[in-house]
Design a protein around this motif. Sequence first.
Motif, PDB file in Angstrom:
ATOM      1  N   GLU A   1      47.073  39.794  40.481  1.00 48.97           N
ATOM      2  CA  GLU A   1      45.923  40.331  39.762  1.00 48.97           C
ATOM      3  C   GLU A   1      45.954  39.791  38.338  1.00 48.97           C
ATOM      4  O   GLU A   1      47.021  39.719  37.724  1.00 48.97           O
TER       5      GLU A   1
ATOM      6  N   ASN B   1      40.124  50.590  43.638  1.00 45.95           N
ATOM      7  CA  ASN B   1      39.658  49.249  43.964  1.00 45.95           C
ATOM      8  C   ASN B   1      38.136  49.248  44.091  1.00 45.95           C
ATOM      9  O   ASN B   1      37.528  50.167  44.635  1.00 45.95           O
TER      10      ASN B   1
ATOM     11  N   TYR C   1      38.004  42.601  45.796  1.00 43.60           N
ATOM     12  CA  TYR C   1      38.735  41.772  44.842  1.00 43.60           C
ATOM     13  C   TYR C   1      38.984  42.397  43.475  1.00 43.60           C
ATOM     14  O   TYR C   1      39.791  41.868  42.716  1.00 43.60           O
TER      15      TYR C   1
ATOM     16  N   THR D   1      40.875  44.109  36.734  1.00 43.11           N
ATOM     17  CA  THR D   1      41.586  42.924  37.206  1.00 43.11           C
ATOM     18  C   THR D   1      40.920  42.358  38.451  1.00 43.11           C
ATOM     19  O   THR D   1      40.289  43.081  39.233  1.00 43.11           O
ATOM     20  N   TYR D   2      41.102  41.053  38.624  1.00 48.56           N
ATOM     21  CA  TYR D   2      40.625  40.344  39.805  1.00 48.56           C
ATOM     22  C   TYR D   2      41.830  39.998  40.663  1.00 48.56           C
ATOM     23  O   TYR D   2      42.816  39.421  40.166  1.00 48.56           O
ATOM     24  N   ALA D   3      41.790  40.343  41.941  1.00 46.57           N
ATOM     25  CA  ALA D   3      42.919  40.124  42.844  1.00 46.57           C
ATOM     26  C   ALA D   3      42.697  38.861  43.669  1.00 46.57           C
ATOM     27  O   ALA D   3      41.589  38.568  44.115  1.00 46.57           O
TER      28      ALA D   3
END
Length: 223
Positions: free
Chosen positions: A17, A158, A162, A212-214
């Motif tokens: 992330e 979440n 993503y 955050t981007y996973a």
Amino acid sequence: CFLLSLTSTATCAQRHEVGILAGGVNYIGEVGDTNYFNPKQFGYGIIYKRNITQRIALRAQLSTGSFSANDKNATDLVRQSRGLLFSNKYNALGIGIEVNYLDFPIGEFDTSWTPFLHLGVQGLTVDELYFPENEYKAVSHGKKLTLSVPFGAGIKLNLGQYFVIAAEVQPQFTLTDNLDGSSPNTEKQPRSQQFSSSLSSDWLVFTGISITYAFGRLPCCRD
């Protein structure tokens, strides 16, 4: 059993992330009010997480911010009559560990959430302050490197497959008593005022959110 449950869900949680964090910063020390959670100034940075399992993640963050205090805002009458004030800023680089209370699968379409705890260590660069004799506002005579121990709790959610949003409170115990100029370097500034209680180091508290981007699902994970 607790350690076993933390490490038993490693199959599809091994993701990265990266994102941003922003929020408010307040200081606790010898100047101004003594409220523990009272974010006044702005802090922000970037954060990276490496999810080892659905319960454990390693994290690193690079952040910056400012903080200040004024005795006129204190409830203590002694501080009010003293009338000192200062402003400071910091740059920090830290690493730590994050532990989720519940399994938190990232990459699924279903919505999930969990409380979490975190603990780490940071390198902290701040202005080295002092109060000149008979002056009420602190001034800087350079930079100082110290350490801090951030810890705290939060909750994360979440957003789709993503993105993850988290809110957290992060008190930081610093290894200095001079974020505020109360315990100056007397070798460099022999005529500076000293009024530190020496009972505890100064604290910083960050209260904010991160997004955050996973990415980086392992090939063995299901689609």
